[in-house]
Design a protein around this motif. Structure first.
Motif, short mmCIF file in Angstrom:
data_model
loop_
_atom_site.label_atom_id
_atom_site.label_comp_id
_atom_site.label_asym_id
_atom_site.label_seq_id
_atom_site.Cartn_x
_atom_site.Cartn_y
_atom_site.Cartn_z
N MET A 81 7.37 -16.58 12.45
CA MET A 81 7.71 -15.25 12.90
C MET A 81 7.21 -14.23 11.90
SD MET A 81 11.81 -14.72 12.16
CE MET A 81 12.45 -16.33 12.55
N CYS A 82 7.07 -13.01 12.37
CA CYS A 82 6.72 -11.88 11.52
C CYS A 82 7.71 -10.76 11.83
CB CYS A 82 5.29 -11.43 11.79
SG CYS A 82 4.78 -10.00 10.80
N ILE A 83 8.39 -10.28 10.81
CA ILE A 83 9.41 -9.24 10.96
C ILE A 83 9.01 -8.01 10.16
CG2 ILE A 83 11.82 -8.61 10.49
CD1 ILE A 83 12.51 -11.60 10.75
N VAL A 84 9.17 -6.83 10.74
CA VAL A 84 8.94 -5.58 10.04
C VAL A 84 10.23 -4.75 10.06
CG1 VAL A 84 7.56 -3.48 9.86
CG2 VAL A 84 6.52 -5.57 10.76
N LEU A 85 10.65 -4.29 8.88
CA LEU A 85 11.81 -3.41 8.75
C LEU A 85 11.33 -2.03 8.32
CD1 LEU A 85 14.34 -5.67 6.77
CD2 LEU A 85 14.14 -5.39 9.26
N ALA A 86 11.88 -0.98 8.92
CA ALA A 86 11.52 0.40 8.58
C ALA A 86 12.80 1.21 8.39
CB ALA A 86 10.65 1.03 9.67
N ASN A 87 13.07 1.67 7.14
CA ASN A 87 14.35 2.33 6.86
C ASN A 87 14.31 3.85 6.85
OD1 ASN A 87 13.27 2.99 4.34
ND2 ASN A 87 14.44 1.45 3.22
N GLY A 88 13.10 4.45 6.95
CA GLY A 88 13.00 5.90 7.08
C GLY A 88 13.24 6.69 5.81
N LEU A 89 13.39 6.04 4.65
CA LEU A 89 13.76 6.76 3.42
C LEU A 89 12.61 7.56 2.80
CD1 LEU A 89 16.15 4.21 1.66
CD2 LEU A 89 16.72 6.23 3.02
N ALA A 90 11.39 7.42 3.35
CA ALA A 90 10.28 8.24 2.85
C ALA A 90 10.45 9.70 3.26
CB ALA A 90 8.95 7.71 3.38
N GLY A 91 11.25 9.94 4.31
CA GLY A 91 11.54 11.31 4.73
C GLY A 91 10.47 11.97 5.58
N ASN A 92 9.53 11.20 6.09
CA ASN A 92 8.52 11.77 6.98
C ASN A 92 9.12 12.07 8.34
OD1 ASN A 92 8.45 8.67 7.14
ND2 ASN A 92 7.40 9.25 9.04
N GLU A 93 8.48 12.96 9.08
CA GLU A 93 8.90 13.20 10.45
C GLU A 93 8.74 11.91 11.24
OE1 GLU A 93 7.47 15.95 14.28
OE2 GLU A 93 6.78 16.41 12.24
N GLU A 94 9.76 11.54 12.01
CA GLU A 94 9.76 10.25 12.68
C GLU A 94 8.53 10.09 13.58
OE1 GLU A 94 12.81 7.40 15.17
OE2 GLU A 94 12.70 9.52 15.74
N ILE A 95 7.89 8.93 13.45
CA ILE A 95 6.76 8.58 14.30
C ILE A 95 7.30 8.14 15.65
CG2 ILE A 95 4.78 7.05 14.59
CD1 ILE A 95 4.77 6.75 11.50
N VAL A 153 0.84 -1.20 0.00
CA VAL A 153 0.00 0.00 0.00
C VAL A 153 0.87 1.25 0.00
CG1 VAL A 153 -1.92 -1.10 1.21
CG2 VAL A 153 -0.15 0.06 2.52
N GLU A 154 0.24 2.36 -0.39
CA GLU A 154 0.88 3.68 -0.39
C GLU A 154 -0.02 4.63 0.39
OE1 GLU A 154 2.64 5.37 -4.17
OE2 GLU A 154 0.89 6.70 -3.94
N PHE A 155 0.56 5.49 1.22
CA PHE A 155 -0.24 6.40 2.04
C PHE A 155 0.57 7.65 2.35
CE2 PHE A 155 2.02 3.40 4.62
CZ PHE A 155 2.44 4.07 5.75
N GLU A 156 -0.08 8.64 2.94
CA GLU A 156 0.55 9.92 3.23
C GLU A 156 0.82 10.07 4.73
OE1 GLU A 156 1.48 12.30 0.90
OE2 GLU A 156 0.91 10.76 -0.56
N LEU A 157 2.01 10.57 5.07
CA LEU A 157 2.37 10.89 6.45
C LEU A 157 3.12 12.21 6.46
CD1 LEU A 157 3.75 7.63 8.17
CD2 LEU A 157 1.76 8.98 8.86
N ALA A 209 8.85 4.19 5.96
CA ALA A 209 8.45 5.15 6.99
C ALA A 209 9.57 5.32 8.02
CB ALA A 209 7.19 4.66 7.70
N ALA A 210 9.67 6.53 8.53
CA ALA A 210 10.55 6.79 9.67
C ALA A 210 9.72 6.61 10.94
CB ALA A 210 11.12 8.20 9.60
N ILE A 211 10.11 5.64 11.76
CA ILE A 211 9.35 5.31 12.96
C ILE A 211 10.30 4.77 14.00
CG2 ILE A 211 8.79 3.04 11.98
CD1 ILE A 211 6.12 3.16 13.51
N SER A 212 10.07 5.10 15.26
CA SER A 212 10.95 4.61 16.31
C SER A 212 10.75 3.11 16.49
CB SER A 212 10.68 5.34 17.63
OG SER A 212 9.45 4.91 18.19
N GLN A 213 11.79 2.44 16.97
CA GLN A 213 11.70 0.99 17.14
C GLN A 213 10.63 0.60 18.14
OE1 GLN A 213 12.47 -1.35 19.70
NE2 GLN A 213 12.12 -3.11 18.35
N SER A 214 10.52 1.34 19.22
CA SER A 214 9.55 0.99 20.26
C SER A 214 8.12 1.10 19.75
CB SER A 214 9.75 1.88 21.49
OG SER A 214 9.54 3.24 21.17
#
Length: 398
Positions: free
Chosen positions: A226-240, A157-161, A193-198
């Motif tokens: 297992m289910c793994i999620v990786l978030a690399n932050g390259l979208a450039g949004n303000e970190e969640i 999916v694609e969305f706005e943040l 998305a840019a998002i904190s690990q916690s």
């Protein structure tokens, strides 16, 4: 939010590749894959609830000690569970992927799926690893992680943040040994998305309860899931840095899509069962009842035969452990062929058996249980139980 093409490479900065290594000599399909981000990622994971856990899970947990990762290596054909030199071989698999990708070993997570109890042929993996070519094609990897699956499973999916366009996609495998409480399967989700690990971990742990933990194929919980999620932050949004509804909706959309794909592709399955409880007193009650019906072998067998045996619905509800008033329960079946009410206030109704047969013969069938106790609804997903399930699992090792 809108659906887009691709799976784990739909987000910016991810590449993947797969190759046939020959882990199972009797197979010629691709069986070894890597997923890698251009930059380090915040990472979150959930694991099987089975006390017997495969070696890759232990290595992955260790490598996720700092909450970051940059790549995942996955093999099918061998679970590396309860196997000689399990953790040693899982670590060697991570080392081989790290060498290919130019990363530190601790930045590579490991997942395996396949036969339990057989030693992982690590030498063939190490030899084949160098043949992997990284591309933007998610499909090859989605196919490489399949075992008894009959369909590739990927979605995005694609969305706005914060005014930035963000992408989130995933792939999964799962067909048998599917039952809730994490585990259910292997699932890999990537986002730019840019998002904190916690916060990422909180979102994953919350959403898995409403998606993968609401499907059932056969009542077995695997050793490897297992289910793994990786978030690399390259979208450039303000970190969640706190729970975000928009991000959570996107993650839930992808995980729900994959969960339903798994349920509909159950080993030997001929139809998807959608089990819905409506007008319940609370979510726990509704989920317990809906899962009990979706997991009932007798009910699943009835669905295979397109038999409107609604008594098996009430029976499964009755042994679920949830409290409810059976004298208030209405039951109906529906599909794209129509709707038929079969019970009211816990008692059977005269209904058109031919119509019911037609309704239950469709690829997707929904059973709805109305409790008349509140305003909460929950849906769980399963599949019918067919002759082929026994055939597939009767000679799985061969």
């Amino acid at each position: 939010m809108k659906g887009i093409e691709g799976g784990i490479t739909a987000a910016k900065g991810y590449k993947t590749g797969a190759v046939h290594s020959g882990i199972r000599a009797s197979q010629s399909k691709k069986d070894l894959a890597v997923i890698v981000s251009d930059v380090p990622c915040q990472a979150a994971a959930v694991y099987t609830s089975n006390i017997v856990k495969a070696a890759p899970l232990h290595i992955t947990r260790e490598h996720l000690g700092d909450g970051t990762a940059q790549a995942i290596v996955i093999n099918s054909g061998n679970a590396n569970a309860c196997a000689p030199r399990g953790e040693e071989n899982a670590l060697r698999e991570a080392q081989a992927a790290a060498k290919l990708l130019g990363l530190k070993t601790e930045d590579v997570l490991v997942a395996s799926t396949g036969v339990i109890g057989q030693e992982l042929p690590i030498e063939v993996i190490e030899t084949a690893m160098g043949q992997i070519v990284l591309t933007d094609d998610s499909a090859d990897t989605a196919k490489a992680i399949m075992t008894t699956d009959t369909k590739m499973k990927q979605t995005a999916v694609e969305f706005e943040l914060n005014g930035k366009t963000v992408h989130l996609g995933g792939i999964a495998k799962g067909s048998g040994m599917i039952h809730p409480n994490m585990g259910t399967m292997l699932c890999f989700v990537t986002t730019d998305a840019a998002i904190s690990q916690s916060v990422l971990q909180q979102s994953l742990s919350k959403i898995v309860k409403k998606t993968f933990n609401r499907i059932s194929v056969d009542g077995d919980t695997s050793t490897n899931d297992m289910c793994i999620v990786l978030a690399n932050g390259l979208a450039g949004n303000e970190e969640i840095t706190q729970q975000n509804d928009v991000f959570d909706q996107a993650l839930e959309s992808v995980m729900k899509d994959l969960a339903v794909m798994i349920a509909s592709d159950g080993e030997g399955a001929s139809r998807l069962i959608i089990s819905t409880v409506v007008n319940a007193a609370d979510e726990t009650q509704a989920e317990t009842l809906a899962m009990s019906v979706a997991s009932s072998s007798l009910f699943k067998a009835a669905m295979f035969g397109s038999d409107a045996n609604w008594g098996r619905v009430l029976c499964a509800m009755g042994y679920s452990g949830a409290k409810f008033d059976p004298e208030k329960v209405d039951v109906l079946f529906q599909s794209d062929a129509g709707t038929v009410e079969v019970a009211k206030n816990g008692r059977g109704l005269d209904f058109d058996e031919d119509l019911a047969k037609k309704i239950l013969s469709r690829d997707q069938v929904q059973v709805v249980m109305n409790l008349h106790e509140g305003d909460v609804s929950v849906t769980c997903w399963g599949c019918d139980l067919t002759y082929d399930y026994v055939k597939i699992n009767g000679d799985y090792r061969s």
